[in-house]
Design an enzyme around this catalytic site. Structure first.
Site, PDB file in Angstrom:
ATOM      1  N   HIS A  12      94.332  90.067 -43.682  1.00 22.48           N
ATOM      2  CA  HIS A  12      92.797  89.598 -42.985  1.00 22.48           C
ATOM      3  C   HIS A  12      92.545  87.914 -43.271  1.00 22.48           C
ATOM      4  O   HIS A  12      91.316  87.586 -43.402  1.00 22.48           O
ATOM      5  CB  HIS A  12      91.711  90.643 -44.188  1.00 22.48           C
ATOM      6  CG  HIS A  12      91.603  90.362 -45.396  1.00 22.48           C
ATOM      7  ND1 HIS A  12      91.668  91.163 -46.526  1.00 22.48           N
ATOM      8  CD2 HIS A  12      91.534  89.114 -46.489  1.00 22.48           C
ATOM      9  CE1 HIS A  12      91.824  91.056 -47.838  1.00 22.48           C
ATOM     10  NE2 HIS A  12      91.956  89.730 -47.674  1.00 22.48           N
ATOM     11  N   HIS A 193     100.949  86.369 -49.951  1.00 21.71           N
ATOM     12  CA  HIS A 193     100.826  84.846 -49.642  1.00 21.71           C
ATOM     13  C   HIS A 193      99.884  84.053 -50.636  1.00 21.71           C
ATOM     14  O   HIS A 193      99.085  84.577 -51.893  1.00 21.71           O
ATOM     15  CB  HIS A 193      99.252  84.201 -48.728  1.00 21.71           C
ATOM     16  CG  HIS A 193      97.951  85.799 -49.311  1.00 21.71           C
ATOM     17  ND1 HIS A 193      97.773  87.460 -49.735  1.00 21.71           N
ATOM     18  CD2 HIS A 193      96.277  84.769 -48.932  1.00 21.71           C
ATOM     19  CE1 HIS A 193      97.163  87.657 -49.300  1.00 21.71           C
ATOM     20  NE2 HIS A 193      96.271  86.465 -49.206  1.00 21.71           N
TER      21      HIS A 193
HETATM   22  C1  DHB Z   1      93.470  83.199 -46.737  1.00 20.42           C
HETATM   23  C2  DHB Z   1      92.644  83.736 -47.020  1.00 20.42           C
HETATM   24  C3  DHB Z   1      92.756  85.309 -47.338  1.00 20.42           C
HETATM   25  O1  DHB Z   1      91.486  85.839 -47.889  1.00 20.42           O
HETATM   26  C4  DHB Z   1      94.021  85.682 -46.727  1.00 20.42           C
HETATM   27  O2  DHB Z   1      93.895  87.302 -47.673  1.00 20.42           O
HETATM   28  C5  DHB Z   1      94.910  85.932 -46.687  1.00 20.42           C
HETATM   29  C6  DHB Z   1      94.597  83.700 -45.854  1.00 20.42           C
HETATM   30  C7  DHB Z   1      93.835  81.811 -46.281  1.00 20.42           C
HETATM   31  O3  DHB Z   1      92.444  81.494 -46.743  1.00 20.42           O
HETATM   32  O4  DHB Z   1      94.790  81.613 -45.171  1.00 20.42           O
HETATM   33 FE    FE Z   2      92.044  88.231 -48.838  1.00 26.40          FE
END
Ligand code: DHB
Ligand code: FE
Length: 284
Positions: A12, A193
């Site tokens: 997301h 991430h």
């Molecule tokens: C980012 C934020 C999120 O909540 C995520 O799930 C993935 C990426 C971001 O700020 O890039």
């Molecule tokens: Fe997130």
């Protein structure tokens, strides 16, 4: 009766929402991702549910450190897109299904899950970006949405096993709702991430692919992955992936039915400084 027709999974990443809101999806950076999403949108157009139980985490927009519910179910008739600091996304309001919410709350709490009931809440990118990814930019969302918020922000957070079991309980709730409804459960967040610190931008494609495969083929084993493995291998925010197990737990093969049919799988790097994963499993 209501029935689960499938489950869908997607990262997301807020930048994907910005790309759609600002009409940047034709730019070179975004073309490969949004080309890759087309089969998912086609499947969703052909298999639009009446209701989605949309599993996501609030990113300190609606909740704060004052209150951190582990599992919170939206009970409302509608939810507004949250202002995350740069104005609310220009997307439709999210319409709820209070009767099905009440039934799920009743059934799942009787199955020994302590859900927090949330009657009013604004929904952040965790909810609205998946809707845009799978439905594009309609005037109104084509289905009702029941938000299910999971704490993956402040430890202690629920285990993969607990998430899978909650998905199973949600399945049993939906199976006993006396209205003719097609329902999907969506899991969101992930993949690799880490948004901050020296490991910011960490991508572990090998872990992500292995997670996707194991979650499909052996969800019970996948649910045993400890938090420290997600965080070490996929970054601090990679832990969002435990939410996918809630959607997986709702699929029929874990309830005596057939194996799900994989209709879509996507893995793309980068979006912002993260990896994007998607999956659609149709009820077998
Ligand atoms: C980012 C934020 C999120 O909540 C995520 O799930 C993935 C990426 C971001 O700020 O890039
Ligand atoms: Fe997130």
């Amino acid at each position: 009766m209501a029935r689960i027709t499938g489950s869908a999974y997607t990262s997301h990443v807020p930048a994907m929402g910005v790309a759609m809101d600002l009409d940047k999806t034709e730019e070179d950076y975004w073309v490969p991702l949004f080309e890759g999403v087309k089969p998912a949108r086609e499947w969703m157009a052909d298999n639009t549910p009446d209701v989605v139980v949309l599993v996501f985490n609030d990113h300190a927009n609606a909740f704060s450190l004052e209150m951190v519910p582990t599992f919170a179910l939206g009970m409302g008739a509608e939810y507004s897109p949250a202002d995350e600091g740069w104005g609310a996304r220009p997307v439709p309001k999210v319409e709820g299904h209070p009767e099905l919410s009440a039934h799920i709350a009743h059934s799942v709490i009787q199955q020994d899950f302590d859900l927090t009931m949330v009657h009013e809440i604004d929904v952040d990118h965790g909810c609205t970006v998946p809707l845009s990814m799978f439905f594009g930019q309609p005037e109104e969302w084509p289905c009702k949405v029941i938000p299910l918020l999971v704490n993956v922000v402040l430890y202690p957070i629920p285990s993969g096993k607990r998430c899978l079991e909650l998905g199973k309980a949600i399945r049993r709730a939906i199976d006993t709702f006396d209205e003719d409804l097609d329902v999907q459960v969506w899991g969101t967040g992930g993949m690799s991430h880490q948004l901050q610190g020296p490991r910011g931008g960490l991508i572990n494609a090998e872990f992500d692919h292995a997670f996707l495969e194991q979650m499909i083929t052996d969800p019970e084993a996948c649910a045993q992955i400890p938090h420290v493995d997600y965080v070490r291998e996929a970054g601090s925010e990679g832990i969002e992936m435990v939410m996918w197990l809630i959607a997986r737990g709702a699929m029929g093969d874990l309830h005596g039915g057939a194996e799900p049919i994989e209709r879509h799988r996507l893995y793309h790097v980068p979006a912002s400084n993260t990896a994007v994963g998607q999956l659609i499993l149709e009820e077998g």
